[in-house]
Design a protein around this motif. Structure first.
Motif, mmCIF file in Angstrom:
data_model
loop_
_atom_site.group_PDB
_atom_site.id
_atom_site.type_symbol
_atom_site.label_atom_id
_atom_site.label_comp_id
_atom_site.label_asym_id
_atom_site.label_seq_id
_atom_site.Cartn_x
_atom_site.Cartn_y
_atom_site.Cartn_z
ATOM 1 N N GLU A 84 -6.996 2.236 -12.478
ATOM 2 C CA GLU A 84 -7.604 1.161 -12.226
ATOM 3 C C GLU A 84 -7.242 -0.015 -13.199
ATOM 4 O O GLU A 84 -7.032 -1.021 -12.886
ATOM 5 C CB GLU A 84 -9.161 1.252 -12.152
ATOM 6 N N THR A 113 -1.499 6.312 -0.958
ATOM 7 C CA THR A 113 -2.836 6.856 -0.904
ATOM 8 C C THR A 113 -3.759 6.425 -2.014
ATOM 9 O O THR A 113 -4.683 5.827 -2.098
ATOM 10 C CB THR A 113 -2.850 8.068 -0.315
ATOM 11 N N THR A 116 -4.134 2.393 -2.565
ATOM 12 C CA THR A 116 -5.130 1.914 -1.582
ATOM 13 C C THR A 116 -6.559 2.205 -2.003
ATOM 14 O O THR A 116 -7.522 1.266 -2.127
ATOM 15 C CB THR A 116 -4.930 2.601 -0.156
ATOM 16 N N LYS A 117 -6.677 3.361 -2.361
ATOM 17 C CA LYS A 117 -8.025 3.811 -3.136
ATOM 18 C C LYS A 117 -8.425 2.915 -4.252
ATOM 19 O O LYS A 117 -9.662 2.546 -4.475
ATOM 20 C CB LYS A 117 -7.974 5.232 -3.484
ATOM 21 N N LEU A 119 -7.292 0.028 -5.330
ATOM 22 C CA LEU A 119 -7.453 -1.286 -4.687
ATOM 23 C C LEU A 119 -8.950 -1.705 -4.046
ATOM 24 O O LEU A 119 -9.706 -2.706 -4.301
ATOM 25 C CB LEU A 119 -6.327 -1.968 -3.726
ATOM 26 N N LYS A 120 -9.127 -0.774 -3.060
ATOM 27 C CA LYS A 120 -10.494 -0.592 -2.485
ATOM 28 C C LYS A 120 -11.543 -0.693 -3.503
ATOM 29 O O LYS A 120 -12.675 -1.299 -3.376
ATOM 30 C CB LYS A 120 -10.658 0.347 -1.702
ATOM 31 N N SER A 121 -11.583 0.289 -4.511
ATOM 32 C CA SER A 121 -12.644 0.135 -5.599
ATOM 33 C C SER A 121 -12.737 -1.087 -6.304
ATOM 34 O O SER A 121 -13.615 -1.718 -6.465
ATOM 35 C CB SER A 121 -11.993 1.304 -6.571
ATOM 36 N N GLU A 123 -11.691 -4.115 -5.261
ATOM 37 C CA GLU A 123 -12.627 -4.873 -4.379
ATOM 38 C C GLU A 123 -13.722 -4.902 -4.213
ATOM 39 O O GLU A 123 -14.613 -5.858 -4.124
ATOM 40 C CB GLU A 123 -11.713 -4.937 -3.019
ATOM 41 N N SER A 124 -14.374 -3.720 -4.174
ATOM 42 C CA SER A 124 -15.791 -3.492 -4.060
ATOM 43 C C SER A 124 -16.497 -3.802 -5.263
ATOM 44 O O SER A 124 -17.663 -4.175 -5.166
ATOM 45 C CB SER A 124 -16.202 -1.856 -3.658
ATOM 46 N N LYS A 129 -9.407 -9.726 -5.379
ATOM 47 C CA LYS A 129 -9.871 -9.945 -3.977
ATOM 48 C C LYS A 129 -8.133 -10.206 -3.228
ATOM 49 O O LYS A 129 -7.319 -10.296 -3.899
ATOM 50 C CB LYS A 129 -10.373 -11.541 -3.559
ATOM 51 N N TYR A 142 -2.774 -9.921 -3.900
ATOM 52 C CA TYR A 142 -3.868 -9.668 -4.794
ATOM 53 C C TYR A 142 -4.188 -10.546 -6.058
ATOM 54 O O TYR A 142 -3.138 -10.775 -6.676
ATOM 55 C CB TYR A 142 -4.161 -8.235 -4.915
#
Length: 297
Positions: A84, A113, A116-117, A119-121, A123-124, A129, A142
Motif C-alpha cells: 500500500e 489481483t 486491485t486489492k 487500490l480498493k483498500s 479508496e475505501s 480516488k 488515480y
C-alpha cells in the motif's frame, strides 16, 4: 487547560469543514462552520493551522481559499503494509494529473489481483480516488483524494461528471460577446477619432471576467483563463478579433462578421483541452477527430 481544549475544538471544526469541501474553503465558509468565532479568533485559528501545515493557501478571484493538504492523508497509510505504501507513493508522485493503473502495475511490480486489492483498500480509506479523463472516457487515473484534477483530466469548468456543458458554454459565449459589443457601441462615435475609438473598444480578459462574475450566471468559480478560453471561441467563430498590447496582454474586440460563423462553440472544439494538439497534428475537420466522434456519440 479549558482554553487549549476550546482552541483544539475550534480547529477540529475548521478541519471537518475543509474535509467536506476538498476544493477548499473561504473565510466565509469557516465563519459559517464556526459562527461563534470572533474575527480575532478566526485569524488566530487559521494562522495556527497554516503553521501546522494543515492547509495549502490559494488566491481565487481575490478571495483566500484554504485547501486541506493532501499529505494529511498519509496518516491513513501509516499502519499499512509495504504494498500500500509503494502504491500510495507512486500516486502521490503523479500529482493532480494522476497515474494509469497500467503504470502503477509496471512500476510497483504487483500482480493485477493484488494491485486491485490495494487500490480498493486505499479508496475505501479515502486516501486516493479514481478520476475519469474527459479526453478518454474509458480511461481512469488515480490521484490523492484531496487533489483537484488538472484541467487536462477534468476538462475544467466546461465539464460536469465528464459531460460537456454545451448550454453553459453557449450562455457564456453570448454574454462575453454582449460585453464586447456594448464596449464597441459605447465608443463607436469617439470624438478623438476612429483609431482611438478602435483601440478603446478592446477589452482584456480580466475586464470580461469581472463582467461575467458580476452577472452571477455561473454556479462554478471561473477564473480569467476560463473567460479567455470563451473569448477565443468568439475569435474562432469570426465574431471577435484579438490583439496583443505592448505589455504582452491579450485583448479582444467585437467585429462585424462578413461570413456566417462556423459554430465551433456548438461542438467541443472551442473549449476542448486538446485543441492545440489537434491543430499541431493537422486534424482540421471533425471527421478526423477521435474525440469529436466520441462526443457526437
Amino acid at each position: 487547560m479549558s482554553t487549549n481544549k476550546s482552541e483544539e475544538a475550534i480547529k477540529e471544526k475548521i478541519l471537518n469543514a475543509a474535509k467536506k469541501n476538498p476544493k477548499g474553503i473561504s473565510d466565509k465558509d469557516i465563519k459559517a462552520a464556526v459562527p461563534e468565532l470572533s474575527s480575532g479568533e478566526l485569524v488566530a485559528a487559521i494562522n495556527s493551522l497554516l503553521q501546522q501545515g494543515c492547509f495549502d493557501l490559494f488566491n481565487q478571484c481575490g478571495s483566500l481559499i484554504y485547501r486541506l493538504k493532501a499529505q494529511t492523508s498519509k496518516t491513513a497509510v501509516k499502519g499499512a503494509d509495504n504494498e500500500e505504501k509503494v502504491v500510495y507513493n507512486l500516486i502521490e508522485e503523479a500529482g493532480n494529473k494522476g497515474i494509469w493503473i497500467r503504470d502503477i502495475r509496471v512500476r510497483s511490480n504487483l500482480a493485477n489481483t493484488q494491485l486491485t486489492k490495494v487500490l480498493k483498500s486505499l479508496e475505501s480509506k479515502k486516501v486516493i480516488k479514481a478520476v475519469k479523463c474527459v479526453n478518454a472516457s474509458k480511461k481512469k487515473v488515480y490521484m490523492l483524494y484531496n487533489l483537484e484534477p488538472d484541467r487536462s483530466i477534468s476538462g475544467g469548468a466546461w465539464y460536469q461528471d465528464q459531460d460537456f456543458e454545451s448550454e453553459f458554454v453557449d450562455i457564456l459565449n453570448r454574454q462575453c460577446l454582449r460585453f464586447l459589443q456594448q464596449r464597441a457601441d459605447k465608443i463607436k462615435n469617439n470624438v478623438r477619432g476612429p483609431i482611438v475609438g478602435r483601440t478603446q473598444s478592446y477589452a482584456t480578459g480580466a475586464e470580461v471576467h469581472k463582467y461575467i462574475t458580476d452577472l452571477g450566471i455561473s454556479n462554478v468559480t471561473l477564473d480569467v483563463e476560463d473567460v479567455v478560453t470563451i473569448l477565443n471561441t468568439l475569435v474562432y467563430d469570426g465574431k471577435a478579433e484579438s490583439s496583443v498590447y505592448p505589455d504582452g496582454s491579450k485583448v479582444f474586440r467585437a467585429i462585424e462578421s462578413l461570413l456566417p460563423p462556423p459554430g465551433l462553440v456548438q461542438v467541443p472544439c472551442g473549449v476542448c483541452p486538446l485543441i492545440h494538439k489537434c491543430y499541431s497534428k493537422g486534424l482540421i475537420t471533425p471527421q478526423d477527430c477521435t474525440y469529436m466522434n466520441e462526443w457526437l456519440e
